[in-house]
Design a protein around this motif. Structure first.
Motif, PDB file in Angstrom:
ATOM      1  N   ASN A  20       5.324 -33.958   8.301  1.00 51.40           N
ATOM      2  CA  ASN A  20       4.311 -34.407   9.258  1.00 51.40           C
ATOM      3  C   ASN A  20       4.109 -33.398  10.384  1.00 51.40           C
ATOM      4  O   ASN A  20       2.983 -33.150  10.818  1.00 51.40           O
ATOM      5  CB  ASN A  20       4.707 -35.759   9.859  1.00 51.40           C
ATOM      6  N   ASP A  50       1.305 -38.872   9.468  1.00 52.20           N
ATOM      7  CA  ASP A  50       0.860 -37.996   8.379  1.00 52.20           C
ATOM      8  C   ASP A  50      -0.669 -37.977   8.298  1.00 52.20           C
ATOM      9  O   ASP A  50      -1.363 -38.621   9.097  1.00 52.20           O
ATOM     10  CB  ASP A  50       1.522 -38.368   7.048  1.00 52.20           C
ATOM     11  N   ASP A  51      -1.180 -37.224   7.345  1.00 51.00           N
ATOM     12  CA  ASP A  51      -2.625 -37.040   7.258  1.00 51.00           C
ATOM     13  C   ASP A  51      -3.363 -38.326   6.888  1.00 51.00           C
ATOM     14  O   ASP A  51      -4.568 -38.436   7.088  1.00 51.00           O
ATOM     15  CB  ASP A  51      -2.945 -35.946   6.222  1.00 51.00           C
ATOM     16  N   ARG A  73      -2.125 -36.742  18.726  1.00 55.97           N
ATOM     17  CA  ARG A  73      -2.042 -37.353  17.391  1.00 55.97           C
ATOM     18  C   ARG A  73      -0.774 -38.152  17.179  1.00 55.97           C
ATOM     19  O   ARG A  73      -0.762 -39.125  16.438  1.00 55.97           O
ATOM     20  CB  ARG A  73      -2.096 -36.249  16.311  1.00 55.97           C
ATOM     21  N   ASP A 118       2.224 -30.492   8.997  1.00 58.73           N
ATOM     22  CA  ASP A 118       0.836 -30.835   8.676  1.00 58.73           C
ATOM     23  C   ASP A 118      -0.032 -31.038   9.919  1.00 58.73           C
ATOM     24  O   ASP A 118      -1.176 -30.623   9.961  1.00 58.73           O
ATOM     25  CB  ASP A 118       0.784 -32.126   7.835  1.00 58.73           C
ATOM     26  N   THR A 119       0.533 -31.707  10.934  1.00 57.93           N
ATOM     27  CA  THR A 119      -0.287 -32.080  12.096  1.00 57.93           C
ATOM     28  C   THR A 119      -0.033 -31.198  13.308  1.00 57.93           C
ATOM     29  O   THR A 119      -0.842 -31.163  14.237  1.00 57.93           O
ATOM     30  CB  THR A 119      -0.012 -33.538  12.528  1.00 57.93           C
TER      31      THR A 119
END
Lengths: 211, 211
Positions: free
Chosen positions: B77, B36-37, B125, B80-81
């Protein structure tokens, strides 16, 4: 080996197709039964059926029409009639199931060509495969063309299921191993499956526990 | 037994969930790695990864957020990514892989909780699972919410693949059996897989032929 985009692109397309078809893991093997508006039956092996939900009971599947458009029979029949069957493939059925992937013309039914037997259920349009111990009748619910590569995602509502009594436990769990169903790897390899181990519902404060 | 809509509806929801989860056939077993961020890693067992195409190399998967919304970490996630990993599950990894399905809070990483080891690749990531012999890195390509039951269909582009040299033949075919990958039935049962039989490309004028 580590394959990045460049390394993947450097391989010729058949090599890449074999590899990419296998990396998602073992796949379910099913025969999709359909009929066209002229009453001609069709049977196609599909390894992309996926569970979508139990309430309502939904299955999804990916259909990949060939570049030349000759293998659209299954997709067209589903869109025309709104009905299709999903029939599980056993070890004994593998040669015939694989043979349905040959590019027969629309005049030839894969039932006739392979010797598999169509079974009909009152009130339903689609043919089932009599040899299969697990036959599911579905109605088309949604058709999602996927823009990135010309494939189609089909969502079907489960209308009926035929399954042997002795494969279903009292709690609804199914022993697919007892039915001798196979699983597929890649484009053309079929594997028998060993006995299974069931695990208890996982909880954060308890270790994993076979039951 | 023949189960029509009425007969299916007559069973209680847990029975129906067990049955419907099993009838599509044997499923691939993968662990989805995300972050996650805030840099918190997540690992989730998913049995709905499906091959979408080799050129471009695409995988799809179905994510079913729980009714209470507590299991949306993986979906959030990815959205978001834009990145996630697909890691194949071997016989040895089954207990830990199943345990990731426990409802850990967002504060607890399933890597820590299960003892599986995050592996990082320069420039990417998402975390990979070091114990898995087949690790795939993907970028989010498309997100299709399915309106009929609140599930989500995620399409990812394959950016990289790690696989042992000896599992890939000269023609690109993969021996998943050599990697000792498992296949799943229903919600909680894992099966080992026997050796495979490969068939020649099917042609209308030739009988099926193992190779």
């Amino acid at each position: 080996m580590h394959l990045d985009k460049e390394a993947l692109d450097a391989h010729e397309s058949r090599w890449r197709a074999q590899l990419i078809n296998a990396v998602a893991g073992f796949k379910p093997v099913n025969l999709i039964g359909t009929i066209d508006d002229q009453g001609r039956t069709n049977l196609a092996i599909i390894t992309s059926v996926v569970h979508l939900g139990a309430n309502p009971p939904l299955l999804g599947m990916v259909i990949r029409p060939s570049p030349k458009g000759v293998e659209r029979h299954t997709l067209n029949n589903i869109l025309d009639t709104g009905a299709f069957s999903v029939n599980a493939v056993t070890e004994d059925m593998v040669p015939q199931a694989h043979q349905t992937s040959a590019r027969y013309s629309g005049e030839t039914s894969e039932f006739e060509a392979t010797g598999l037997t169509p079974r009909w259920i009152d009130g339903r349009r689609e043919p089932f495969v009599a040899e299969s111990p697990l036959q599911i009748g579905l109605s088309l619910l949604e058709h999602l063309p996927l823009k990135h590569n010309g494939t189609h995602f089909i969502i079907g509502n489960i209308d009926c299921i035929d399954i042997p009594d002795n494969a279903v436990a009292d709690d609804g769990t199914v022993d697919l191993g007892a039915l001798r169903l196979v699983t597929a790897c890649g484009l053309d390899t079929y594997h028998s499956v060993g006995s299974g181990t069931r695990f208890a519902y996982a909880k954060p404060d308890q270790p994993p526990r076979p039951i």
